[in-house]
Scaffold this motif. Sequence first.
Motif, PDB file in Angstrom:
ATOM      1  N   ALA A   1       6.490  -2.518  -0.681  1.00  0.00           N
ATOM      2  CA  ALA A   1       6.208  -3.936  -0.905  1.00  0.00           C
ATOM      3  C   ALA A   1       5.020  -4.095  -1.844  1.00  0.00           C
ATOM      4  N   LYS A   2       4.985  -5.241  -2.506  1.00  0.00           N
ATOM      5  CA  LYS A   2       3.887  -5.531  -3.430  1.00  0.00           C
ATOM      6  C   LYS A   2       3.110  -6.750  -2.942  1.00  0.00           C
ATOM      7  N   THR A   3       1.829  -6.748  -3.205  1.00  0.00           N
ATOM      8  CA  THR A   3       0.993  -7.879  -2.819  1.00  0.00           C
ATOM      9  C   THR A   3       1.508  -9.167  -3.464  1.00  0.00           C
ATOM     10  N   GLY A   4       1.659 -10.205  -2.664  1.00  0.00           N
ATOM     11  CA  GLY A   4       2.076 -11.499  -3.183  1.00  0.00           C
ATOM     12  C   GLY A   4       3.560 -11.668  -3.408  1.00  0.00           C
TER      13      GLY A   4
ATOM     14  N   GLY B   1       0.422   6.831   0.942  1.00  0.00           N
ATOM     15  CA  GLY B   1      -0.848   7.078   0.286  1.00  0.00           C
ATOM     16  C   GLY B   1      -1.916   6.051   0.618  1.00  0.00           C
ATOM     17  N   ASP B   2      -1.649   5.178   1.608  1.00  0.00           N
ATOM     18  CA  ASP B   2      -2.645   4.155   1.955  1.00  0.00           C
ATOM     19  C   ASP B   2      -3.709   4.687   2.912  1.00  0.00           C
ATOM     20  N   ASN B   3      -3.572   5.959   3.315  1.00  0.00           N
ATOM     21  CA  ASN B   3      -4.525   6.616   4.218  1.00  0.00           C
ATOM     22  C   ASN B   3      -4.551   5.987   5.605  1.00  0.00           C
ATOM     23  N   SER B   4      -3.502   5.252   5.963  1.00  0.00           N
ATOM     24  CA  SER B   4      -3.537   4.534   7.231  1.00  0.00           C
ATOM     25  C   SER B   4      -2.129   4.312   7.775  1.00  0.00           C
ATOM     26  N   PHE B   5      -1.753   3.050   7.919  1.00  0.00           N
ATOM     27  CA  PHE B   5      -0.518   2.640   8.583  1.00  0.00           C
ATOM     28  C   PHE B   5       0.744   3.222   7.943  1.00  0.00           C
ATOM     29  N   ASN B   6       0.916   3.020   6.655  1.00  0.00           N
ATOM     30  CA  ASN B   6       2.118   3.507   5.986  1.00  0.00           C
ATOM     31  C   ASN B   6       2.205   5.026   5.993  1.00  0.00           C
ATOM     32  N   ASP B   7       1.062   5.682   5.881  1.00  0.00           N
ATOM     33  CA  ASP B   7       1.065   7.142   5.889  1.00  0.00           C
ATOM     34  C   ASP B   7       1.512   7.692   7.240  1.00  0.00           C
ATOM     35  N   SER B   8       1.194   6.983   8.306  1.00  0.00           N
ATOM     36  CA  SER B   8       1.651   7.404   9.620  1.00  0.00           C
ATOM     37  C   SER B   8       3.177   7.355   9.687  1.00  0.00           C
ATOM     38  N   ALA B   9       3.758   6.291   9.145  1.00  0.00           N
ATOM     39  CA  ALA B   9       5.218   6.176   9.090  1.00  0.00           C
ATOM     40  C   ALA B   9       5.811   7.272   8.214  1.00  0.00           C
ATOM     41  N   ALA B  10       5.142   7.557   7.103  1.00  0.00           N
ATOM     42  CA  ALA B  10       5.624   8.578   6.161  1.00  0.00           C
ATOM     43  C   ALA B  10       5.692   9.952   6.821  1.00  0.00           C
TER      44      ALA B  10
ATOM     45  N   GLY C   1       0.821  -1.212   0.000  1.00  0.00           N
ATOM     46  CA  GLY C   1       0.000   0.000   0.000  1.00  0.00           C
ATOM     47  C   GLY C   1       0.849   1.253   0.000  1.00  0.00           C
ATOM     48  N   GLY C   2       1.979   1.201   0.714  1.00  0.00           N
ATOM     49  CA  GLY C   2       2.931   2.292   0.698  1.00  0.00           C
ATOM     50  C   GLY C   2       2.368   3.650   1.104  1.00  0.00           C
TER      51      GLY C   2
ATOM     52  N   ALA D   1      -7.688  -2.692   9.138  1.00  0.00           N
ATOM     53  CA  ALA D   1      -7.442  -3.459   7.915  1.00  0.00           C
ATOM     54  C   ALA D   1      -6.626  -2.698   6.883  1.00  0.00           C
ATOM     55  N   GLY D   2      -5.790  -1.770   7.334  1.00  0.00           N
ATOM     56  CA  GLY D   2      -4.976  -1.025   6.379  1.00  0.00           C
ATOM     57  C   GLY D   2      -5.820  -0.317   5.345  1.00  0.00           C
ATOM     58  N   GLY D   3      -5.410  -0.425   4.081  1.00  0.00           N
ATOM     59  CA  GLY D   3      -6.133   0.232   2.997  1.00  0.00           C
ATOM     60  C   GLY D   3      -7.543  -0.280   2.797  1.00  0.00           C
ATOM     61  N   SER D   4      -7.828  -1.497   3.247  1.00  0.00           N
ATOM     62  CA  SER D   4      -9.172  -2.064   3.097  1.00  0.00           C
ATOM     63  C   SER D   4     -10.189  -1.317   3.944  1.00  0.00           C
ATOM     64  N   GLY D   5      -9.700  -0.660   5.000  1.00  0.00           N
ATOM     65  CA  GLY D   5     -10.590   0.067   5.885  1.00  0.00           C
ATOM     66  C   GLY D   5     -11.329   1.193   5.191  1.00  0.00           C
ATOM     67  N   ALA D   6     -10.742   1.725   4.127  1.00  0.00           N
ATOM     68  CA  ALA D   6     -11.400   2.814   3.394  1.00  0.00           C
ATOM     69  C   ALA D   6     -12.733   2.343   2.826  1.00  0.00           C
ATOM     70  N   GLY D   7     -12.800   1.093   2.390  1.00  0.00           N
ATOM     71  CA  GLY D   7     -14.039   0.535   1.861  1.00  0.00           C
ATOM     72  C   GLY D   7     -15.097   0.416   2.938  1.00  0.00           C
ATOM     73  N   SER D   8     -14.663   0.042   4.146  1.00  0.00           N
ATOM     74  CA  SER D   8     -15.593  -0.064   5.269  1.00  0.00           C
ATOM     75  C   SER D   8     -16.151   1.307   5.624  1.00  0.00           C
ATOM     76  N   ILE D   9     -15.287   2.294   5.672  1.00  0.00           N
ATOM     77  CA  ILE D   9     -15.716   3.661   5.999  1.00  0.00           C
ATOM     78  C   ILE D   9     -16.722   4.170   4.976  1.00  0.00           C
ATOM     79  N   GLU D  10     -16.479   3.869   3.716  1.00  0.00           N
ATOM     80  CA  GLU D  10     -17.402   4.285   2.653  1.00  0.00           C
ATOM     81  C   GLU D  10     -18.771   3.624   2.832  1.00  0.00           C
ATOM     82  N   ALA D  11     -18.768   2.330   3.135  1.00  0.00           N
ATOM     83  CA  ALA D  11     -20.032   1.607   3.298  1.00  0.00           C
ATOM     84  C   ALA D  11     -20.832   2.162   4.468  1.00  0.00           C
ATOM     85  N   VAL D  12     -20.159   2.416   5.568  1.00  0.00           N
ATOM     86  CA  VAL D  12     -20.835   2.930   6.759  1.00  0.00           C
ATOM     87  C   VAL D  12     -21.449   4.300   6.495  1.00  0.00           C
TER      88      VAL D  12
END
Length: 346
Positions: free
Chosen positions: A79-82, A51-60, A48-49, A235-246
């Motif tokens: 890092a890349k998925t997989g 721009g992930d709006n979460s964990f990595n951005d905090s480090a950045a 996610g690096g 859930a890292g970047g996946s959390g953005a989808g949850s926030i949108e749904a809510v």
Amino acid sequence: MRRVSKFSAAIAVTAALALTATACGESSDESSGSDDGKMKIGMAYDVGGRGDNSFNDSAARGLDKAKAEFGAETKELTAKTGESSADRDQRLQSLAEGGYNPVIAIGFAYKEAVDKIAPKYPKVSFGLVDSVSDAKNVANIVFTEEQGSYLAGVAAALKSKDDKIGFIGGVDLPLIKKFAAGFRQGVLDTKPKATVQIQYLSTGSDLSGFGSPDKGKAAAKGMLDKGIDVIFAAAGGSGAGSIEAVAGKKGAWSIGVDSDQAKDPALSKYADTILTSVVKNVDSGVFDLVKSVKDGKPLTGTQTYSLAKGGVSLTPTGDHLKDIQTQLDEAKKKIVDGTITVKTTT
């Protein structure tokens, strides 16, 4: 012919180096540093690096602060998925070989790579976020996620109308289970008759659950359909989808993670439904390590950022917690003074 052969060989070598750099991950700062005495900081992000709006951005944010304060040169790889463990090894090695010091690995997935690479470069200080390495030249930057999550659980219980609450974890790993355990305990200590549904987006070595907003959105929608009205997604970047749904469900609240997600440009339009975020101040850990190296006294061993030390907290953005702040303050005091011991497993 001889000149042509040399020229062709040079092109081949250049191409090979380019391929090697690509294998190490994407770079958001192509600076290779210089020999002018400037500090050089290497950052290896998780999936996610920046721009992930979460964990990595905090480090950045920690990296950006260090870069500005110390006039440092930086290189960021992602890092890349997989990807394989060898890819993570190569990423850290390339930074160490390039003269970057410290080299900071963001995320537990780098543990094996740090264990393997750090001893090969004893004069380089390494940082490892969210895991622990026994290598002598490594600072392990860890957090009491369960404590911040406990407070989120208290908030969720007090704000839920029907006492139906949900937790979405990116992957069913011990680290994410700490979030789930603390959250669940906070909810049930506050309202014993409440229910907490826990769901993970992927399992085991499949880390896709941290970078799939569509999965986060689907999981949240399923919970909302069951009457759950507060959902915490770690859930890292996946959390953005949850926030949108809510945000699409009247009267429902989401809880963000790692960064103040209500302030994130990509998510700020949902700020009215983001109750709070459980912040892990990864930026503080990153900056503290860089400063220690700059001062000539590199941190090593385990550095724990707890609730008492401000390592974890709840964000107040939007004043959504204002009416329950007294209860949250009481819970925080009990955790800090040891009256409440927060569990790390459910």
